[in-house]
Motif scaffolding. Sequence first.
Motif, short mmCIF file in Angstrom:
data_model
loop_
_atom_site.label_atom_id
_atom_site.label_comp_id
_atom_site.label_asym_id
_atom_site.label_seq_id
_atom_site.Cartn_x
_atom_site.Cartn_y
_atom_site.Cartn_z
N ALA A 1 0.23 12.30 -10.55
CA ALA A 1 -0.16 12.46 -12.06
C ALA A 1 0.50 11.67 -12.69
O ALA A 1 -0.04 10.84 -13.52
N VAL A 2 1.94 11.07 -12.34
CA VAL A 2 2.47 10.01 -13.09
C VAL A 2 2.19 8.73 -12.68
O VAL A 2 1.92 7.72 -13.41
N PHE A 3 2.15 8.27 -11.37
CA PHE A 3 2.26 7.19 -10.74
C PHE A 3 0.76 6.85 -9.95
O PHE A 3 0.51 5.73 -9.53
N GLY A 4 0.03 7.97 -9.59
CA GLY A 4 -1.30 7.92 -8.85
C GLY A 4 -1.08 7.80 -7.44
O GLY A 4 -2.09 7.52 -6.81
N THR A 5 -0.02 8.11 -7.00
CA THR A 5 0.22 8.20 -5.42
C THR A 5 1.23 9.30 -5.26
O THR A 5 2.31 9.53 -6.11
N PRO A 6 1.53 9.90 -4.14
CA PRO A 6 2.31 11.05 -3.83
C PRO A 6 3.74 10.63 -3.32
O PRO A 6 4.62 11.33 -3.22
N ASP A 7 3.98 9.35 -3.22
CA ASP A 7 5.07 8.94 -2.59
C ASP A 7 6.35 8.41 -3.50
O ASP A 7 7.33 8.20 -3.16
N LYS A 8 6.00 8.26 -4.65
CA LYS A 8 7.23 8.01 -5.82
C LYS A 8 8.08 9.15 -6.08
O LYS A 8 8.06 9.36 -7.39
N VAL A 9 8.45 9.69 -5.36
CA VAL A 9 9.31 10.84 -5.40
C VAL A 9 10.52 10.98 -4.55
O VAL A 9 10.32 10.67 -3.33
N GLU A 10 11.61 11.24 -4.96
CA GLU A 10 12.92 11.35 -4.26
C GLU A 10 13.42 12.99 -4.10
O GLU A 10 13.61 13.47 -5.38
N PHE A 11 13.54 13.66 -3.13
CA PHE A 11 13.96 14.84 -3.04
C PHE A 11 15.27 14.72 -2.55
O PHE A 11 15.73 14.13 -1.61
N THR A 12 16.29 15.69 -3.30
CA THR A 12 17.69 15.89 -2.86
C THR A 12 18.00 17.31 -2.81
O THR A 12 17.51 17.96 -3.93
N ASN A 13 18.66 17.58 -1.59
CA ASN A 13 19.21 19.15 -1.71
C ASN A 13 20.26 19.10 -2.59
O ASN A 13 21.39 18.70 -2.44
N ARG B 1 12.52 3.79 -13.53
CA ARG B 1 12.98 3.67 -12.18
C ARG B 1 11.86 3.72 -10.71
O ARG B 1 11.94 3.15 -10.03
N GLY B 2 10.50 3.98 -11.56
CA GLY B 2 9.72 3.69 -10.42
C GLY B 2 9.63 5.10 -9.66
O GLY B 2 8.61 5.10 -8.41
N SER B 3 10.06 6.13 -9.95
CA SER B 3 10.12 7.49 -9.06
C SER B 3 10.56 8.58 -9.69
O SER B 3 11.47 8.46 -10.63
N ILE B 4 10.56 9.72 -9.29
CA ILE B 4 10.75 11.01 -9.95
C ILE B 4 11.86 11.54 -8.97
O ILE B 4 11.76 11.69 -7.72
#
Length: 344
Positions: free
Chosen positions: A78-90, A42-45
């Motif tokens: 840790a996974v991708f080397g950048t802090p931005d590949k993450v999706e936050f959902t309430n 997917r390229g994101s967490i």
Amino acid sequence: MTSTKRLGHGWRSVLAAGLAISTTFLATPGHAGPTLDKIKERGSIKVGVGTTPGFFAPDSSGKWQGFFIDYGRALSIAVFGTPDKVEFTNSSPQQRLPALQSGEFDILLSGVTVTVTRAFQLGFHFGPTIFYDGQGILVRKDLNVGKAADLDGATIGIQSGTTGELNIADFFRKTGKQFTPVTIEDTSEFIDALQSGRVDAITQDSSDLVGKRTQLKNPDDYVVLPERLSKEPLAPAIAGGDDRWLEIVNWTVNATIQAEEWGITSANVDEFLKSEDPAIKRFLGVDPALGQSIGLDPKWAYNIIKTVGNYGELFDKHLKPLGWERGYNRLWTDGGLLYSPPFR
């Protein structure tokens, strides 16, 4: 120990083969499973969170901020080397655990309490405790109560889908007092019930109550009682079956704790690159052997600390402004419970 000089040629061959297998096993990174495979494809967490100021909340521009949010960014590093590949959902307390089970989230960083039933019955795995908490009670000051037992006969709001339902019932049963529970699902109604007088008090993890108090129209009219009704160790939660994803979660959290113990911060981490301490050189990737052996970028811990900071920095940035003291969440060297296993 038996000397190899006394072993025949056949036994030496068996011993050598065993050592070779052992060495190969130790050098092989943990087994990757379906969760980590999906994350990389997917390229994101995908991260499930709540909405509590200081821990997780969108700012005026809609960008997520908070203590747990920065751990999501650390995992992305840790996974991708950048802090931005993450999706936050309430996600609400009622929805988040089923959502994790169904694969909607890769991880919950929503203040999930570690419990035996969640581990055995739901099949969740938990990372290290990030925040040691306990259930508290938020009350109106005009009730003039100083401890939970003074609430005999009170009406208390409880958010459904949390460990608080059983904890508050156990407390009153144990003390021989009476109370009327009011179960509330919606978080906004939870606060409104207290402000409107529908309930005399609300109960939840104290971390959540401190944040909710700031959202009340007149925060000074309310107080969080000093006692804690339970142990609530809050930790990252993931679905079972992916050992490597679990270890990435574990050691990402540990990296922030170990960095604080060594005094490594986002501001001075570059100075520590000059350290002659072998352990620090491995930790920061100056010596790349550690990162290579576990299959991560040798600079993964350095990048986490440089970008988001150590545990103490995260606490001071997000939680201290709300009035939180470190308490149990101090390092073990300062009398707290935070302790990282060794990076070797």
